[in-house]
Write an enzyme that holds these catalytic residues in place. Structure first.
Site, PDB file in Angstrom:
ATOM      1  N   HIS A 592       0.833  -1.204   0.000  1.00 18.01           N
ATOM      2  CA  HIS A 592       0.000   0.000   0.000  1.00 18.01           C
ATOM      3  C   HIS A 592       0.866   1.251   0.000  1.00 18.01           C
ATOM      4  O   HIS A 592       0.662   2.151   0.797  1.00 18.01           O
ATOM      5  CB  HIS A 592      -0.921   0.007   1.228  1.00 18.01           C
ATOM      6  CG  HIS A 592      -1.806  -1.198   1.325  1.00 18.01           C
ATOM      7  ND1 HIS A 592      -2.412  -1.587   2.493  1.00 18.01           N
ATOM      8  CD2 HIS A 592      -2.184  -2.099   0.400  1.00 18.01           C
ATOM      9  CE1 HIS A 592      -3.123  -2.677   2.275  1.00 18.01           C
ATOM     10  NE2 HIS A 592      -2.998  -3.012   1.013  1.00 18.01           N
TER      11      HIS A 592
HETATM   12  C1  LIG Z   1       0.009  -8.384  -4.239  1.00 17.82           C
HETATM   13  C2  LIG Z   1      -0.867  -7.218  -3.872  1.00 17.82           C
HETATM   14  C3  LIG Z   1      -1.995  -7.434  -3.103  1.00 17.82           C
HETATM   15  C4  LIG Z   1      -2.822  -6.369  -2.766  1.00 17.82           C
HETATM   16  N1  LIG Z   1      -3.985  -6.633  -2.100  1.00 17.82           N
HETATM   17  C5  LIG Z   1      -4.863  -5.626  -1.904  1.00 17.82           C
HETATM   18  C6  LIG Z   1      -6.146  -5.894  -1.361  1.00 17.82           C
HETATM   19  O1  LIG Z   1      -6.501  -7.047  -1.073  1.00 17.82           O
HETATM   20  N2  LIG Z   1      -6.998  -4.862  -1.174  1.00 17.82           N
HETATM   21  C7  LIG Z   1      -6.653  -3.588  -1.494  1.00 17.82           C
HETATM   22  O2  LIG Z   1      -7.464  -2.684  -1.284  1.00 17.82           O
HETATM   23  N3  LIG Z   1      -5.445  -3.304  -2.003  1.00 17.82           N
HETATM   24  C8  LIG Z   1      -4.558  -4.301  -2.246  1.00 17.82           C
HETATM   25  N4  LIG Z   1      -3.368  -4.022  -2.831  1.00 17.82           N
HETATM   26  C9  LIG Z   1      -3.040  -2.611  -3.146  1.00 17.82           C
HETATM   27  C10 LIG Z   1      -3.912  -2.005  -4.250  1.00 17.82           C
HETATM   28  O3  LIG Z   1      -4.262  -2.955  -5.214  1.00 17.82           O
HETATM   29  C11 LIG Z   1      -3.178  -0.815  -4.881  1.00 17.82           C
HETATM   30  O4  LIG Z   1      -2.813   0.099  -3.890  1.00 17.82           O
HETATM   31  C12 LIG Z   1      -4.044  -0.070  -5.898  1.00 17.82           C
HETATM   32  O5  LIG Z   1      -4.476  -0.951  -6.900  1.00 17.82           O
HETATM   33  C13 LIG Z   1      -3.246   1.089  -6.482  1.00 17.82           C
HETATM   34  O6  LIG Z   1      -4.031   1.779  -7.422  1.00 17.82           O
HETATM   35  P1  LIG Z   1      -3.404   2.910  -8.327  1.00 17.82           P
HETATM   36  O7  LIG Z   1      -4.479   3.367  -9.237  1.00 17.82           O
HETATM   37  O8  LIG Z   1      -2.728   3.915  -7.469  1.00 17.82           O
HETATM   38  O9  LIG Z   1      -2.214   2.220  -9.150  1.00 17.82           O
HETATM   39  P2  LIG Z   1      -2.199   0.896 -10.024  1.00 17.82           P
HETATM   40  O10 LIG Z   1      -3.447   0.124  -9.890  1.00 17.82           O
HETATM   41  O11 LIG Z   1      -0.915   0.222  -9.701  1.00 17.82           O
HETATM   42  O12 LIG Z   1      -2.167   1.432 -11.518  1.00 17.82           O
HETATM   43  C14 LIG Z   1      -1.068   1.995 -12.147  1.00 17.82           C
HETATM   44  C15 LIG Z   1      -1.082   1.570 -13.600  1.00 17.82           C
HETATM   45  O13 LIG Z   1      -0.188   2.390 -14.342  1.00 17.82           O
HETATM   46  C16 LIG Z   1       0.534   1.595 -15.247  1.00 17.82           C
HETATM   47  N5  LIG Z   1       1.788   2.261 -15.569  1.00 17.82           N
HETATM   48  C17 LIG Z   1       2.861   2.429 -14.768  1.00 17.82           C
HETATM   49  N6  LIG Z   1       3.825   3.098 -15.426  1.00 17.82           N
HETATM   50  C18 LIG Z   1       3.349   3.353 -16.665  1.00 17.82           C
HETATM   51  C19 LIG Z   1       3.896   4.003 -17.800  1.00 17.82           C
HETATM   52  N7  LIG Z   1       5.111   4.530 -17.768  1.00 17.82           N
HETATM   53  N8  LIG Z   1       3.140   4.090 -18.923  1.00 17.82           N
HETATM   54  C20 LIG Z   1       1.890   3.555 -18.958  1.00 17.82           C
HETATM   55  N9  LIG Z   1       1.333   2.916 -17.906  1.00 17.82           N
HETATM   56  C21 LIG Z   1       2.058   2.828 -16.773  1.00 17.82           C
HETATM   57  C22 LIG Z   1       0.739   0.305 -14.481  1.00 17.82           C
HETATM   58  O14 LIG Z   1       1.068  -0.760 -15.344  1.00 17.82           O
HETATM   59  C23 LIG Z   1      -0.609   0.131 -13.789  1.00 17.82           C
HETATM   60  O15 LIG Z   1      -1.517  -0.559 -14.605  1.00 17.82           O
HETATM   61  C24 LIG Z   1      -2.504  -5.055  -3.178  1.00 17.82           C
HETATM   62  C25 LIG Z   1      -1.365  -4.846  -3.937  1.00 17.82           C
HETATM   63  C26 LIG Z   1      -0.553  -5.902  -4.303  1.00 17.82           C
HETATM   64  C27 LIG Z   1       0.662  -5.652  -5.143  1.00 17.82           C
END
Ligand SMILES: Cc1cc2nc3c(=O)[nH]c(=O)nc-3n(C[C@H](O)[C@H](O)[C@H](O)COP(=O)(O)OP(=O)(O)OC[C@H]3O[C@@H](n4cnc5c(N)ncnc54)[C@H](O)[C@@H]3O)c2cc1C
Ligand SMILES: *[C@@H]1O[C@H](CO)[C@@H](O)[C@H](O)[C@H]1NC(C)=O
Ligand SMILES: *[C@@H]1O[C@H](CO)[C@@H](O)[C@H](O)[C@H]1NC(C)=O
Length: 658
Positions: A592
């Site tokens: 997280h």
């Molecule tokens: C193993 C694991 C288990 C987890 N379990 C839970 C859970 O049970 N419940 C919960 O609430 N949270 C959980 N989390 C955390 C939660 O899923 C994340 O905090 C959340 O999804 C983050 O959302 P976000 O939109 O910030 O980023 P992300 O969902 O990470 O999205 C970022 C996106 O940007 C893309 N990206 C990155 N760089 C570039 C680039 N240069 N060009 C184009 N695209 C790019 C990435 O590929 C990704 O698809 C877990 C995380 C992990 C790793």
């Protein structure tokens, strides 16, 4: 090694079954009465060309669209609408990253056809296998994850491979919601009210609750009629379909110790409850499934997977962002935005992209040869949630907990296909969540400092002959450490809770390694550098020991397993020193990471974006993902990420009169 094969076999069987099921769906209406007949039919199609293809995985003569990727034809796809061959040169908005936040944002912005959006995502679309909840731990080592590692920090992750902490992030259309554990949590009201209290107008609990509810499609018997739940949104939130009796023991023990059994996502839900997950019909519901899938044909929403952004183009004189550079099929391309660029690349890539584009701490940028456009404290705040999975209780009864060998069998898969309800639908056997405030907490308000994640088993549940060992591998626990500590109870009946430190006082940071957009940044967790964090963990461990000593657990003869770690031999078992050492050995992140593009009002020296998520001092550029969270929250970060995407869509719509 044997186990790798076994995983392949399992994955393979699921695929085969799913494909056949899809092929049959036209001729066959699924009904519970015909289960037996169908069960037989499933295996009476050995001549199916698709099955043949699957069975010939190793055959060299099959040419997939992407030659390295034989299963590509099973992958979801996002063709450009209207038969377009390539994206346009210009859009109203360019969104970078189709993760939890980016998918929700792009979807909402294109409702009503008032604006055009290009959504660029580095990863691939999901496939059938990523829908299978029980396989969740296995994706961290695949193409669906960015395999980041924290910089080496002596005295933490001592029992992990190479003594380093592994920080995988999702790389997929759907982002980290494609590889996460699907736990749905919103945080306590005080968490959000404090964020708002720092000058972040709009982020009070009452307001963010509106956006949580907007997304949600709750099917939570007993709770879904409540005023803070919504049954008609797009993101399914449900209970897990199968649970062991241990969750009842957890809730009952909690009540005996004064913890109410509640909907832990309710505003007054400080207590224990059944876990709520983003799973429906036993299948993972990523933010791509919820927000993008149904809108593939929207003419104004163009989604480009496998497109990696390397830079935001910002005019150094006017400080207006006007486009991005990205790499697709090994070619560098440029696309322009008429109105805004929005970074939703997550807490590691969003700050990295800002810095690569000239927005970041002056000294750091100049030291790697990037010309500065705006001096901002990008990457200077980083919080994470670490957990300790090593307090395990052995039980004297068999078949009370999940074990992979018993529950993830082929018959269970078949049952899952029809009803979505066998052990296959379980997200790593997580069954309950409990919030506690330990006696060492110095929080003046009623805010928990530890979250207990009650497991119908433990990290030993996926061991034994042929099993995946997925959880311990996902955490990268060294085999030698695992075997010494837990070998004697591997693959037996156990109960455990993962203790998660909700509000660490220790603060980390992120820095660029160099100016190469393909390098990973340097990640410093600074875990447990504040002694209060260790004290909180130990107080939590003592609390769990009391829970386990109550009658509901003693019914199963729950007995604390004396894990023996080489690193901790100098400490007597069950002393505070022993537990500190154990925590420093099995320091497992729950992924997280937040704060790297911290939100704060003008004048806040630590802020990167303003309360409307606009980058301070740059026009036409926002950050919309979990990196903007300025403080720790009592929640896992997927639902908050989606909520941020929903909220930002409204902020943008009102800025531009959409
Ligand atoms: C193993 C694991 C288990 C987890 N379990 C839970 C859970 O049970 N419940 C919960 O609430 N949270 C959980 N989390 C955390 C939660 O899923 C994340 O905090 C959340 O999804 C983050 O959302 P976000 O939109 O910030 O980023 P992300 O969902 O990470 O999205 C970022 C996106 O940007 C893309 N990206 C990155 N760089 C570039 C680039 N240069 N060009 C184009 N695209 C790019 C990435 O590929 C990704 O698809 C877990 C995380 C992990 C790793
Ligand atoms: C436990 O379950 C297994 C497999 O389902 C079964 O063979 C065994 O008899 C059960 N043991 C007990 C003690 O119930
Ligand atoms: C487990 O231990 C408890 C408490 O000692 C006891 O009541 C129970 O009968 C035991 N169960 C089995 C199956 O031995």
């Amino acid at each position: 090694m044997a186990c790798k094969n076994c995983v392949v076999t399992i994955v393979f069987s699921v695929l085969a079954i799913l494909v056949i099921q899809t092929l049959q769906q036209k001729e066959f209406q699924i009904s519970k009465e015909t289960q037996d007949r169908k069960g037989k039919l499933l295996f009476s199609y050995p001549q199916s060309p698709v099955l043949d293809l699957l069975l010939k995985t190793a055959a060299p003569n099959y040419v997939a669209r992407n030659p390295q990727d034989i299963f590509d034809f099973l992958r979801d796809s996002y063709p450009l609408p209207g038969g377009l061959e390539s994206p346009l040169d210009e859009y109203d908005y360019v969104v970078v990253g189709a993760g939890s936040a980016g998918s929700a944002l792009a979807s909402r912005l294109t409702e009503g056809s008032k604006a055009s959006v290009l959504l660029l995502e580095a990863g691939k679309p999901e496939m059938l296998v990523t829908d299978v909840p029980v396989l969740a731990p296995l994706f961290q080592d695949t193409d669906y994850a960015w395999q980041y590692y924290m910089e080496r920090q002596p005295g933490v992750c001592m029992g992990m491979e190479d003594e380093r902490c592994f920080w995988p992030r999702g790389k997929a259309v759907g982002g980290t919601s494609v590889i996460n554990y699907m736990i749905y949590t919103r945080g306590r009201p005080q968490d959000w009210d404090r964020i708002a209290g720092d000058g972040n107008y709009g982020w009070s609990y009452d307001n963010v609750l509106k956006y949580y509810m907007k997304s949600e499609k709750a099917t939570l018997k007993g709770f879904d009629e409540n005023p803070y739940r919504n049954r008609y949104g797009v993101l399914p939130v449900e209970f897990v379909p199968v649970r062991t009796k241990l969750i009842e023991a957890f809730l009952e023990a909690g009540r005996l110790m004064g913890h109410r059994t509640v909907d832990y996502n309710a505003p007054d839900g400080f207590g224990f409850g059944y876990v709520q997950v983003t799973i429906s019909d036993g299948r993972r519901q990523s933010s791509a499934k919820a927000f993008l899938h149904k809108h593939k044909k929207r003419m104004n929403l163009h989604i480009l997977p496998e497109s990696r952004v390397i830079k935001v183009l910002i005019d150094p004189n006017t400080k207006v962002a006007y486009g991005v550079e990205y790499v697709r099929n090994r070619l560098k391309r440029t696309v322009k935005a008429r109105r805004e660029i929005i970074l939703s690349a997550g807490p590691i890539a969003s700050p990295q992209l800002l810095m690569l584009s000239g927005v970041g701490p002056k000294q750091q940028l100049t030291s790697v040869g990037i010309s500065l456009i705006k001096d901002l404290p990008v990457g200077q705040t980083l919080y994470d949630h670490i957990c300790f999975p090593g307090q395990i209780f052995s039980l004297n009864e068999t078949n009370v907990s999940f074990t992979e060998n018993r529950d993830a069998t082929l018959p269970a898969f078949i049952r899952w296909l029809y009803y979505g309800d066998s052990g296959i639908a379980s997200p790593g056997a997580v069954e309950g969540i409990g919030y506690i405030k330990t006696e060492v907490s110095d929080d003046p308000e009623d805010v928990p400092d530890i979250e207990l994640i009650s497991i119908g088993g433990s990290i030993v549940s996926d061991g034994g002959p042929g099993a995946s060992k997925g959880v311990r591998k996902g955490m990268k626990i060294k085999d030698s450490v695992f075997n010494e500590a837990f070998g004697s109870i591997d693959n037996t009946d156990t109960w455990s809770t993962f203790l998660m430190l909700l509000h660490p006082k220790s603060k980390g940071r992120l820095e660029l390694k160099d100016n190469n957009p393909f390098s990973f940044p340097k990640l410093y967790g600074n875990y447990l550098t504040d002694p209060r964090d260790v004290a909180t963990f130990i107080a939590g461990i003592r609390h769990v020991a009391k829970l386990a000593s109550t009658e509901p657990f003693q019914r199963y003869g729950a007995k604390l397993h004396p894990a023996n770690y080489r690193e901790c031999r100098m400490f007597a078992f069950d002393t505070d020193e022993y537990w500190e050492c154990a925590i420093r050995t099995l320091t497992a992140t729950l992924h997280h990471q937040i704060g790297t593009c911290r939100m704060g009002p003008a004048g806040d020296p630590e802020a990167v974006v303003d309360p409307e998520l606009r980058v301070h001092g740059i026009q036409g550029l926002r950050v919309v993902d979990t990196s903007v969270l300025p403080r720790t929250i009592s929640a896992h970060t997927n639902a908050p990420g989606i909520m941020i995407g929903e909220f930002a869509a409204d902020l943008i719509k009102s800025n531009w009169n959409l």
